[in-house]
Design an enzyme around this catalytic site. Structure first.
Site, PDB file in Angstrom:
ATOM      1  N   GLN A 181       0.810  -1.222   0.000  1.00  0.00           N
ATOM      2  CA  GLN A 181       0.000   0.000   0.000  1.00  0.00           C
ATOM      3  C   GLN A 181       0.844   1.272   0.000  1.00  0.00           C
ATOM      4  O   GLN A 181       0.296   2.372   0.025  1.00  0.00           O
ATOM      5  CB  GLN A 181      -0.960  -0.002   1.201  1.00  0.00           C
ATOM      6  CG  GLN A 181      -1.952  -1.142   1.181  1.00  0.00           C
ATOM      7  CD  GLN A 181      -3.020  -0.993   0.097  1.00  0.00           C
ATOM      8  OE1 GLN A 181      -3.254   0.092  -0.439  1.00  0.00           O
ATOM      9  NE2 GLN A 181      -3.696  -2.090  -0.223  1.00  0.00           N
ATOM     10  N   CYS A 326     -10.834  -8.880   1.017  1.00  0.00           N
ATOM     11  CA  CYS A 326     -10.526 -10.293   1.248  1.00  0.00           C
ATOM     12  C   CYS A 326     -11.214 -10.783   2.518  1.00  0.00           C
ATOM     13  O   CYS A 326     -11.417 -11.957   2.707  1.00  0.00           O
ATOM     14  CB  CYS A 326      -9.020 -10.515   1.399  1.00  0.00           C
ATOM     15  SG  CYS A 326      -8.005  -9.214   0.771  1.00  0.00           S
TER      16      CYS A 326
HETATM   17  N1  7TS Z   1      -0.718  -6.765   1.606  1.00  0.00           N
HETATM   18  C1  7TS Z   1      -1.511  -5.687   1.722  1.00  0.00           C
HETATM   19  C2  7TS Z   1      -1.115  -4.583   2.659  1.00  0.00           C
HETATM   20  C3  7TS Z   1      -2.679  -5.598   0.960  1.00  0.00           C
HETATM   21  O1  7TS Z   1      -3.437  -4.517   1.070  1.00  0.00           O
HETATM   22  C4  7TS Z   1      -3.033  -6.665   0.103  1.00  0.00           C
HETATM   23  C5  7TS Z   1      -4.325  -6.656  -0.656  1.00  0.00           C
HETATM   24  C6  7TS Z   1      -2.151  -7.748   0.001  1.00  0.00           C
HETATM   25  C7  7TS Z   1      -1.015  -7.785   0.784  1.00  0.00           C
HETATM   26  C8  7TS Z   1      -2.405  -8.913  -0.907  1.00  0.00           C
HETATM   27  O2  7TS Z   1      -2.218  -8.578  -2.243  1.00  0.00           O
HETATM   28  P1  7TS Z   1      -2.469  -9.686  -3.375  1.00  0.00           P
HETATM   29  O3  7TS Z   1      -2.181  -8.998  -4.653  1.00  0.00           O
HETATM   30  O4  7TS Z   1      -1.571 -10.809  -3.089  1.00  0.00           O
HETATM   31  O5  7TS Z   1      -3.894 -10.104  -3.242  1.00  0.00           O
HETATM   32  N2  7TS Z   1      -5.325  -5.906   0.005  1.00  0.00           N
HETATM   33  C9  7TS Z   1      -6.641  -5.862  -0.241  1.00  0.00           C
HETATM   34  C10 7TS Z   1      -7.503  -4.959   0.391  1.00  0.00           C
HETATM   35  O6  7TS Z   1      -7.195  -4.097   1.191  1.00  0.00           O
HETATM   36  N3  7TS Z   1      -8.756  -5.166  -0.072  1.00  0.00           N
HETATM   37  O7  7TS Z   1      -8.698  -6.161  -0.956  1.00  0.00           O
HETATM   38  C11 7TS Z   1      -7.410  -6.611  -1.074  1.00  0.00           C
END
Ligand code: 7TS
Length: 408
Positions: A181, A326
């Protein structure tokens, strides 16, 4: 009008990114590991994408950036491999993290506890961050790894990564940060901050879904999560996803070029939206604005249940979130709001609005008008709000709630 204000969950793939990816599906489709010209033709494009990521993060030539399928994979990789490399053999036994990490950290830590690791989950303060001195006080000589997110997906609050990095360096403990983020939202300079591992996901900065990376300082050892072929110097096996890697390179370049200027524009829209919503009585925004990613608002509206509000916004063509997508399929309280010490009722009222560089002023105007009407409508039918009515027009502003002590 349709308004997408859930950019912390995922972002629109920038049309310029889609364009650079296009040739790699049916023209330059060779496997980069192949020795023939179809394979080798992809090499300059892969090199360019790697350079784009190095440049965007100011990584050094001695560092490694390894492409993965997503940040979930990068997070699991670091935790499970540090466990394997330093904890299984009994050298160390402890991991320090926070209560407010993404489930890809928290669920992996829970699993590692079942395998014998000791994990400390640090609480956040009333601003929603973990302070560096708290991290310091929980590191022991048995600590193998500290894992603290760079910025929160739910509140946007930016953690003191530079200070935590210094502490870990001084104590000789590996330091991982989930940078998902932060990258593309605030400047991330890996020469300025001492962090050993950083996870990222392209779809959070207008790249494609299904591609991410792990930054590894000084190319240090970390056993692989996926064993197989020789790709990425044996660090991450599996045929390279050339179109997505090329897209990620372009996306990070676009997201970090002129970042200060882009941030200022997003911040101005975010602040205007936030000011307007705080005109409503009994509303609170978590964390101060200066130390927050410029696109994020986590607002709590007393008497308005988060899911009801989401539904109402959705009917008005506005996409928002009650927290992490999620985790939001079940009607649970917002875990970050609980972690900052909010009562259960308040923790059911959090709405996350997250903007992007594509958000327009017209969309902000529309959202303000619709949001205010929705709150009036929902408060009119809310029994819990009726109970708090004896203090109408209560102070609006940032949420300051006392913090509590960590559990192990
Ligand atoms: N870390 C953080 C801080 C995140 O916000 C997310 C996804 C992930 C890891 C995972 O990312 P991915 O690409 O492996 O899925 N966050 C969110 C959210 O805040 N709402 O939906 C997904």
């Amino acid at each position: 009008m349709q308004v997408y204000l859930d950019n912390n969950a995922t972002t629109m793939c920038d049309p310029q990114v889609v364009e650079v990816m296009q040739p790699f599906f049916s023209e330059l489709y060779g496997n980069p590991s192949s020795l023939h010209k179809f394979g080798t033709a992809t090499h300059p494009y892969l090199r360019k994408a790697i350079d784009q990521v190095y440049t965007a993060l100011n990584a050094s030539d001695d560092d490694d950036i390894v492409f993965t399928s997503c940040a979930t994979e990068s997070n699991n990789w670091v935790l499970k491999s540090v466990f394997n490399d330093l904890i299984v053999n009994g050298e160390k036994n402890h991991i320090v993290t926070t209560e407010v990490e993404h489930p890809s950290i928290l669920a992996a830590c829970k699993w590692l506890e079942e395998q014998g690791a000791k994990v400390t989950y640090l609480p956040v303060n009333e601003e929603g961050i973990v302070e560096a001195h708290t991290v310091k006080s929980f590191i022991t000589e048995k600590t193998a790894l500290v894992s603290v997110m760079w910025a929160s997906n739910e509140t946007g609050m930016i953690f003191p990564i530079k200070e935590i990095g210094e502490i870990c360096k001084e104590k000789g403990v590996l330091f991982h940060s989930d940078g998902v983020q932060a990258i593309g939202k605030i400047p991330v300079d890996l020469q300025d901050v001492h962090v050993d591992f950083v996870s990222m996901s392209a779809h959070k900065f207008h790249g494609p879904k299904g591609v991410g990376a792990l930054y590894i300082r000084n190319s240090q050892e970390l056993s692989p999560l996926l064993h197989g072929g020789e790709q990425m110097g044996h660090r991450r096996s599996g045929t390279l996803n050339v179109p997505y890697i090329v897209g990620m390179g372009k996306a990070i370049e676009l997201a970090t070029a002129n970042i200060e200027e882009t941030m200022a524009k997003i911040r101005a829209k975010r602040d205007r939206l936030e000011d307007a919503l705080l005109e409503l009585s009994e509303t609170f925004v978590v964390g101060n604005r200066e130390n927050r990613t410029p696109n994020t608002i986590l607002i709590s509206i007393r008497g308005v249940e988060g899911e009801g509000m989401l539904w109402d916004l959705n009917n008005g063509q506005i996409g928002a979130s009650t927290g992490s997508a999620c985790a939001s399929e079940d009607l649970e309280a917002n875990t970050v709001m609980l972690a900052i010490g909010a009562d259960n009722e308040l923790a059911h009222t959090g709405i996350r609005l997250s903007l992007s560089r594509f958000t327009t002023d017209e969309e902000i105007d529309y959202t303000i008008a619709h949001f205010k009407k929705a709150v009036e409508r929902l408060r009119a039918i809310s029994s819990s709000f009726a109970k708090v009515q004896p203090t109408p027009g209560g102070e609006a502003g940032e949420c300051h709630i006392p913090h509590h002590t960590p559990h192990h």
